[in-house]
Enzyme design. Structure first.
Site, PDB file in Angstrom:
ATOM      1  N   TYR A  38       0.823  -1.216   0.000  1.00 15.74           N
ATOM      2  CA  TYR A  38       0.000   0.000   0.000  1.00 15.74           C
ATOM      3  C   TYR A  38       0.850   1.255   0.000  1.00 15.74           C
ATOM      4  O   TYR A  38       2.073   1.188   0.188  1.00 15.74           O
ATOM      5  CB  TYR A  38      -0.949  -0.009   1.196  1.00 15.74           C
ATOM      6  CG  TYR A  38      -0.302   0.348   2.530  1.00 15.74           C
ATOM      7  CD1 TYR A  38       0.551  -0.538   3.176  1.00 15.74           C
ATOM      8  CD2 TYR A  38      -0.535   1.573   3.148  1.00 15.74           C
ATOM      9  CE1 TYR A  38       1.146  -0.210   4.399  1.00 15.74           C
ATOM     10  CE2 TYR A  38       0.043   1.904   4.364  1.00 15.74           C
ATOM     11  CZ  TYR A  38       0.883   1.006   4.984  1.00 15.74           C
ATOM     12  OH  TYR A  38       1.475   1.330   6.176  1.00 15.74           O
ATOM     13  N   LYS A 149       6.489  -1.813   1.870  1.00 11.25           N
ATOM     14  CA  LYS A 149       5.298  -1.217   2.487  1.00 11.25           C
ATOM     15  C   LYS A 149       4.114  -2.172   2.325  1.00 11.25           C
ATOM     16  O   LYS A 149       3.239  -1.998   1.477  1.00 11.25           O
ATOM     17  CB  LYS A 149       5.009   0.159   1.869  1.00 11.25           C
ATOM     18  CG  LYS A 149       4.098   1.000   2.755  1.00 11.25           C
ATOM     19  CD  LYS A 149       4.187   2.463   2.418  1.00 11.25           C
ATOM     20  CE  LYS A 149       3.171   3.299   3.179  1.00 11.25           C
ATOM     21  NZ  LYS A 149       3.367   3.337   4.625  1.00 11.25           N
ATOM     22  N   GLU A 181      12.428   2.514  13.802  1.00 15.11           N
ATOM     23  CA  GLU A 181      11.449   3.529  13.380  1.00 15.11           C
ATOM     24  C   GLU A 181      10.243   3.435  14.303  1.00 15.11           C
ATOM     25  O   GLU A 181      10.197   2.601  15.200  1.00 15.11           O
ATOM     26  CB  GLU A 181      11.043   3.294  11.926  1.00 15.11           C
ATOM     27  CG  GLU A 181      10.384   1.947  11.693  1.00 15.11           C
ATOM     28  CD  GLU A 181       9.998   1.691  10.235  1.00 15.11           C
ATOM     29  OE1 GLU A 181       9.832   2.654   9.472  1.00 15.11           O
ATOM     30  OE2 GLU A 181       9.847   0.503   9.891  1.00 15.11           O
ATOM     31  N   LEU A 205      11.168   1.461   6.932  1.00 15.70           N
ATOM     32  CA  LEU A 205      10.534   1.931   5.705  1.00 15.70           C
ATOM     33  C   LEU A 205      11.261   3.186   5.215  1.00 15.70           C
ATOM     34  O   LEU A 205      11.536   4.077   6.020  1.00 15.70           O
ATOM     35  CB  LEU A 205       9.063   2.277   5.993  1.00 15.70           C
ATOM     36  CG  LEU A 205       8.266   2.593   4.741  1.00 15.70           C
ATOM     37  CD1 LEU A 205       7.900   1.303   4.012  1.00 15.70           C
ATOM     38  CD2 LEU A 205       7.018   3.389   5.067  1.00 15.70           C
TER      39      LEU A 205
END
Ligand code: PDD
Length: 288
Positions: A38, A149, A181, A205
């Site tokens: 996505y 992702k 993250e 990411l």
């Protein structure tokens, strides 16, 4: 479903329909396996922001997972622009998902199927005054390809639930003693005037917002180092903030129930935010 959502028009496999009416088969591999990828793309004044960067990452996620890319660049751009226009331009957030498609449940796909393509528009949450948040740290128990992702976000969802249970908005992941993250964001840390963000790796990411700030730091007014940040450095930081396309830049003023710096939003955040906002302003001027 709130009024905006139920009234919004979405795109599903070539059809434009009310979000409330859109339906996907229970055999969709996105539903059965989380076998999908996505993007979340912010739209300001009717223009998708950093669209080439989002489409680059979309293509990388599709290539990495071996999900067929159903469209070329031009077709993606025109679907996204049509979705924005159909939902009245202005500021909005585009959610785009591609799953491997519909097939009998089997880990391996034995037949050629068409990917499922879904896009919807939601209100942009980043509009409004900057609000500082609290975060918790958690061990990074996700897989080792966090650069993809993927819609398989169970670990991220569980971590955000845990943060919420403890009265915080974000969970910051720690792997082998170092920050990776946030559960839905990238992390920036300031100590004694140095701004650091963890380097790109399969463990995080490649955030479009993160990468934009790093790009802007090539100018004279902002210096950001891409360097490992230990859990102790995080706890000891003068300032921390997180970035994402949904919420742009968000200051973190408490972590694990202890204040960061003096517990207020710091000067480096304000400086970086004003450089980011100036970039956005110039972008809107150029595009409109
Ligand atoms: N999440 N890291 C993770 C795990 C994320 O889920 C996100 C964004 C980011 C920031 O990436 P970007 O700046 O490209 O949005 C980093 C989106 C917004 C979401 O899942 O809603």
């Amino acid at each position: 479903m709130n009024e905006f959502m139920s009234g919004s028009i979405c795109y599903l496999n070539g059809n434009w329909e009310a979000l409330a009416d859109a339906k996907v088969s229970v055999l969709d591999r996105g539903f059965i396996f989380g076998d999908g990828i996505y993007e979340v793309i912010p739209v300001f004044s009717g223009i998708a922001f950093r669209l080439p960067e989002h489409l680059n990452r979309l293509e990388e996620s599709l290539a990495a997972t071996g999900i067929k890319n159903p469209f070329n660049r031009g077709a993606w751009v025109s679907i996204i622009n049509q979705l924005v226009a159909t939902n009245h331009g202005g500021d909005q957030s585009i959610y785009l998902q591609v799953t491997r498609g519909i097939a009998p449940r089997n880990h391996v796909l034995l037949e050629e199927v068409q990917p499922t393509v879904f896009l919807m528009s939601s209100p942009l949450v980043s509009n409004g005054p900057t609000t500082a948040i609290a975060a918790i740290t958690l061990p990074d128990f996700r897989w080792q390809r966090c650069d993809i992702k993927t819609t398989s976000l169970l670990a991220n969802v569980m971590s955000r639930f845990e943060a919420s249970r403890l009265g915080s908005e974000e969970a910051i992941f720690i792997r082998d003693g170092f920050v990776t993250e946030g559960a839905s964001s990238n992390v920036f840390v300031v100590k004694s005037g140095r701004i650091k963000t963890p380097p790109l790796s399969p463990g995080i990411l490649p955030g479009v917002t993160r990468n934009l700030l790093v790009e802007l730091s090539r100018g004279p007014d902002l210096v950001i180092e891409q360097a490992m940040v230990s859990k102790d450095e995080l706890a000891d930081a003068d300032e921390v903030w997180v970035t994402s396309s949904g919420r742009e830049m968000v200051p973190v003023v408490r972590i694990d129930d202890r204040p960061i710096g003096n517990g207020d939003v710091g000067p480096f955040f304000h400086e970086a935010q004003s450089i980011y906002r100036e970039f956005k302003r110039r972008f809107s001027e150029l595009e409109n």
